[in-house]
Design an enzyme around this catalytic site. Structure first.
Site, PDB file in Angstrom:
ATOM      1  N   ASP A   1      27.798   3.176 -23.683  1.00 39.19           N
ATOM      2  CA  ASP A   1      28.599   1.996 -24.062  1.00 39.19           C
ATOM      3  C   ASP A   1      28.434   1.861 -25.570  1.00 39.19           C
ATOM      4  OD1 ASP A   1      25.872   1.281 -23.797  1.00 39.19           O
ATOM      5  OD2 ASP A   1      26.351  -0.826 -23.371  1.00 39.19           O
TER       6      ASP A   1
ATOM      7  N   HIS B   1      15.758   3.074 -27.718  1.00 34.80           N
ATOM      8  CA  HIS B   1      15.973   2.948 -26.272  1.00 34.80           C
ATOM      9  C   HIS B   1      16.739   4.151 -25.697  1.00 34.80           C
ATOM     10  CE1 HIS B   1      14.633  -1.237 -26.292  1.00 34.80           C
ATOM     11  NE2 HIS B   1      15.531  -1.536 -27.214  1.00 34.80           N
TER      12      HIS B   1
END
Length: 305
Positions: A10, A241
Site C-alpha cells: 500500500d 517495518h
C-alpha cells in the site's frame, strides 16, 4: 537460488523502502507488485509504485491494482497523511509515471502465479491482507500450493501503533487478516514485536544526501518526512517495518519465530484489530519474536545506498 516473490504493498514510505530493497536483492525474483488501499488509496499506492519502479529502472516488474476497500466492512482507517504525506509517499517530487498497471486484479495475479509455480512462490504482504483474502476466496487451491506468506503486521507481545491494541495493517482490514491466519496458509507474522527494534538512525539522512544519486535524494526526502512523524512520538529515527518482511525472505536467519495460535479481534470494541495469542490452541502461524537488527539494518543499507 532466488525466491519467486509477489510483493503486496500500500505504497507509503516504508513500502517504498521495501520495494527498493526487494528490487535490488539478487535473492529475490520479483514476479510482480500488487497494490492495496491503506497508507493511501489504492490508486495512490499504484501511482507511487509505478513512479518508484521508473526511478529504479525496473519498468520490467508488472504492477497490478487490487482492493479499494476492506473485505467485509466499510473503512476503519483513513489514509495516514501525517505519517506518509498527502500523496502517501512523503510529498515527493517524482514525475507522473509513463508505465501503467497490468489491468489484472491483484488477487488474480497472486493466484495465477502461485498456480503457475506450485511450491515456489512466496507472497510478502506489507499492507492489509485484503488482496490475499480475495485470492483465497477465488482460488482456495493456493493454500496448498504457495511456498509461504510473510506478513508485516500485528503485535503479539507489544502494544499497537494505530490504537493501544492494534497494529495499522491488521486494523485496516481485521476480517481479512483473521481469515488469512485461519486459512491454513504457511504464514509468518513479522510484526511490531520485531520491526520496532529495526530503527534507522537519523544520521542516515545525511549519508543519503551526500551520496547524491536520484535514488538517494528521493530516500533523503521521503524518509526525512517519515522520521519527522516518528520524532513527534519521541523516536529519533524510523522503524524499517516493511523492509524487515522482505529481509525475512532474503535471509530467514534475520528473525527467530515461534509457532503460536493467533486470532484477530473483529469485534466492534476498542480492541478491534488486536492480534490475540491463544496459548491453549494448536499453532496456526509462525510469529517473529526476535530479530538480529544490526545485521539486518546493515544488509538493507548495503542494497539501498
Amino acid at each position: 537460488m532466488t525466491e519467486k516473490v509477489i510483493l503486496d504493498v500500500d505504497t507509503g514510505i516504508d513500502d517504498a523502502m521495501a520495494i527498493v530493497y526487494a528490487a535490488r536483492a539478487s535473492e529475490i525474483e520479483l514476479l510482480g507488485l500488487t497494490t492495496c488501499f491503506g497508507n493511501t488509496s489504492v490508486e495512490g499506492a499504484t501511482r507511487n509504485t509505478l513512479q518508484l519502479l521508473e526511478l529504479l529502472g525496473r519498468e520490467d516488474i508488472p504492477v497490478s491494482m487490487g482492493a479499494h476497500t476492506p473485505w467485509k466492512r466499510g473503512h476503519l482507517k483513513e489514509p495516514a497523511v501525517h505519517i506518509h504525506g498527502e500523496d502517501g509517499m512523503g510529498n515527493h517530487s517524482l514525475p507522473l509515471p509513463k508505465i501503467e498497471p497490468t489491468g489484472k486484479h491483484a488477487a488474480d495475479v497472486m493466484a495465477e502465479n502461485v498456480l503457475r509455480y506450485p511450491g515456489e512462490v512466496t507472497l510478502i504482504c506489507v499492507g492489509s491482507l485484503t488482496n490475499l483474502a480475495l485470492a483465497i476466496e477465488k482460488e482456495p487451491a493456493i493454500i496448498e500450493k504457495v511456498k509461504r506468506v510473510v506478513v508485516m503486521g500485528g503485535a503479539a507481545t507489544v502494544k499497537g501503533n494505530i490504537t493501544p491494541h492494534a497494529e495499522a495493517n491488521i486494523y485496516t482490514d481485521p476480517e481479512a487478516a483473521d481469515f488469512v491466519f485461519q486459512s491454513g496458509l504457511p504464514v509468518t507474522m513479522v510484526g511490531l514485536d520485531v520491526t520496532m527494534q529495526t530503527l534507522l538512525p537519523k544520521e542516515q539522512l545525511e549519508e543519503w544526501q551526500n551520496i547524491g544519486t536520484p535514488l538517494s535524494g528521493f530516500l533523503y526526502q521521503i524518509v526525512g518526512f517519515y522520521m519527522n512523524a516518528y520524532l513527534t512520538q519521541g523516536i529519533n529515527g524510523c522503524a524499517l517495518h516493511d523492509p524487515l518482511a522482505v529481509g525475512a525472505v532474503i535471509d530467514p536467519a534475520f528473525i527467530k519465530t515461534k509457532p503460536m495460535h493467533i486470532r484477530v479481534d473483529c469485534s466492534e470494541s476498542e480492541t478491534i484489530g488486536k492480534t490475540v495469542s491463544l496459548p491453549g490452541e494448536a499453532p496456526n502461524i509462525e510469529v517473529a519474536l526476535e530479530v538480529d537488527a544490526e545485521r539486518f539494518n546493515q544488509h538493507f543499507l548495503s542494497l539501498v545506498n
